[in-house]
Scaffold this motif. Structure first.
Motif: not given
Length: 515
Positions: A106, A110-112, A130, A138, A140
């Motif tokens: 990622h 971005e989401a991870c 992350c 969540g 990122i």
């Protein structure tokens, strides 16, 4: 003699061997061109006495990466920057890594998965991590850093979250620089605090200054944001200095190429109108926008019921943050006509204090005539309006008369132009929203705007106005127009989950009958 016969016998054996033409022989010492010989010591076509690999026989031999499904024990993880995936073999017996997973999965923001390995790609030649934000948001990917210079455009190095690059929040909600004011990102980098989210949040982001000035060309590609990138001077030259890149085509669709418009403080600008209490004194303005531009507030009530993902919008009917832009008053700077900002309560220009002047009307890009204007709503989150086309003075409807919000004025007997049908100082809106069964079909009349921050029942802007029964009108903020119970909208607090009520409703209100 016995020795002689022994030598002759030996030579004879060698001669017999030399005369053997069997093409399948596999171990001849001096064979020069034996087609099927696979291991000849002096064979000139097999210099190093190494078996020639045969690609396609399903066996990975010396000189081949692989053969069919035989990878000689190799996997994606053994071939460099890959964390896993499916390794394949090309017809030429070379590794095909197209099915391998990159070592970093990622990019920044971005989401991870915090529990996964090798999740985040490096940024600016530095590792990324992350980072878990919250159960709702969540995790990122965020770049690591030692100081703000590592982080790139508009980001700072936050030690409190583990030396990671993050935007610098500002505004009262972040205990930082007030909204719509210059801010600092440290390490010699200046910016401007631009509001984000709702007005109630009172939070913004410190946008780093570029080099392009008000009215100069800029570039803003939403698919390739400069945020977090270390930019060259040439790239900074296409980013606005204390402004926003505004670009649109003839149909009003956004474009990457645009023009810099300076940011301004719309709240302070409108507050300056109240300084003008003596009509005999010169008009005083707090609008500091460059020449041929004026401060326009683009705050509006969020009427989208769902977000971009189709989920319920938590900010539905909440007012957006105040966002002031020095919008051109003349044509040619950005696509479309110029905008003259005005005070909805008095109808006077914010910049000069004069009444809205006639504006040139263009058809197919050619000016054809001037058309009368009055101060009308541009966005419903502010008391700053815009001078827009209106009916002729003799044909305008007075306060309290029915009107059509979609009214059009016809020019030259054939050209329809959207125009306000109401007298100056009034707006065509639902006249009695608190008693309307359905606001969409409610009767519209020319109504008087009011400053909702001055109170509801004793508002001076509604003083002397009464309903059909002689009862005084109240000032109802537009934030209560669309709610089912006509109370201020509510939402769930993102941190606590508790309900919270709109605390920064629009100051724009309308004088209407009370319940």
């Amino acid at each position: 003699m016995r020795t002689l016969f022994f030598l002759l016998g030996a030579l004879g054996l060698m001669a017999l061997a030399a005369c053997d033409d069997d093409p399948s022989e596999t171990n001849n010492t001096n064979n020069i061109n034996n087609i099927n010989n696979a291991n000849n010591v002096n064979n000139v076509n097999n210099v190093n006495n190494i078996s020639n690999p045969v690609c396609g026989n399903g066996v990975a031999e010396v000189g081949e990466d692989c053969d069919a499904t035989d990878f000689a024990g190799a996997a994606c993880e053994d071939l460099g920057n890959f964390s896993g995936g499916t390794l394949a073999c090309t017809p030429a017996c070379a590794f095909d890594t197209s099915g391998c997973d990159p070592l970093c999965a990622h990019a920044n923001w971005e989401a991870c998965d915090p529990l996964g390995a090798d999740q985040c790609c490096p940024s600016n030649d530095l590792p990324s991590e992350c980072f878990f934000i919250s159960a709702d948001a969540g995790a990122i990917c965020m770049q690591t850093c030692t100081d703000g210079a590592d982080c790139g455009y508009s980001l700072i190095c936050y030690g409190t979250i583990g030396d990671l690059c993050f935007p610098k929040y500002c505004g009262g909600g972040a205990d930082g620089t007030p909204l719509s004011q210059p801010c600092s990102l440290g390490t010699g980098r200046d910016g401007f605090c631009a509001g984000t989210g709702t007005a109630m949040d009172d939070t913004g982001i410190c946008l780093e200054d570029g080099l392009a000035q008000h009215g100069e060309a800029c570039f803003n590609d939403p698919e390739n944001s400069p945020m977090g990138r270390i930019l060259t001077e040439g790239e900074l030259g296409l980013i606005c200095d204390g402004g926003v890149c505004v670009g649109m085509d003839a149909e009003g669709n956004p474009t990457a190429d645009g023009t810099c418009l300076q940011l301004c403080d719309p709240v302070a600008v409108h507050d300056g109108v109240a300084l003008n209490t003596d009509p005999d004194q010169p008009w005083v303005t707090t609008d500091t926008c460059p020449e041929n531009s004026n401060c326009v507030n683009f705050s509006s009530i969020d009427t989208a019921q769902t977000d971009d993902n189709g989920d319920p919008n938590p900010d539905y009917l909440f007012r957006g943050a105040d966002m002031g832009l020095c919008y051109p008053t003349v044509t040619g700077v950005v696509t479309g006509a110029g905008v003259t900002s005005c005070d909805l309560l008095t109808g006077r220009s914010i910049r000069t204090g004069e009444a809205c002047a006639p504006m040139p009307l263009e058809i197919f890009g050619f000016p054809v005539t001037d058309i009368e204007t009055t101060c009308q709503i541009l966005t419903d989150g502010t008391l700053i309006g815009a001078c827009q086309p209106a009916e002729t003075v003799d044909n305008r409807a007075p306060l309290g008369e029915t009107c059509d919000p979609a009214y059009e004025r016809t020019l030259f007997y054939v050209v329809p132009v959207p125009a306000s049908p109401c007298n100056e100082g009034t707006l065509c809106l639902a006249a009695d929203p608190l008693h309307a069964a359905d606001l969409a079909t409610a009767e519209t009349r020319c109504v008087k705007p009011c400053n909702a921050t001055l109170g509801e029942t004793t508002n001076p802007d509604c003083s002397g106005l009464t309903d059909a029964g002689g009862e005084p009108l109240i000032c109802l903020t537009l934030s209560r127009y669309r709610t089912a119970d006509h109370l201020l909208p509510e939402r769930e607090n993102a941190q606590t989950g508790d309900p919270e009520t709109e605390a920064s409703p629009t100051p724009l209100g309308i004088c209407v009958p009370a319940l």
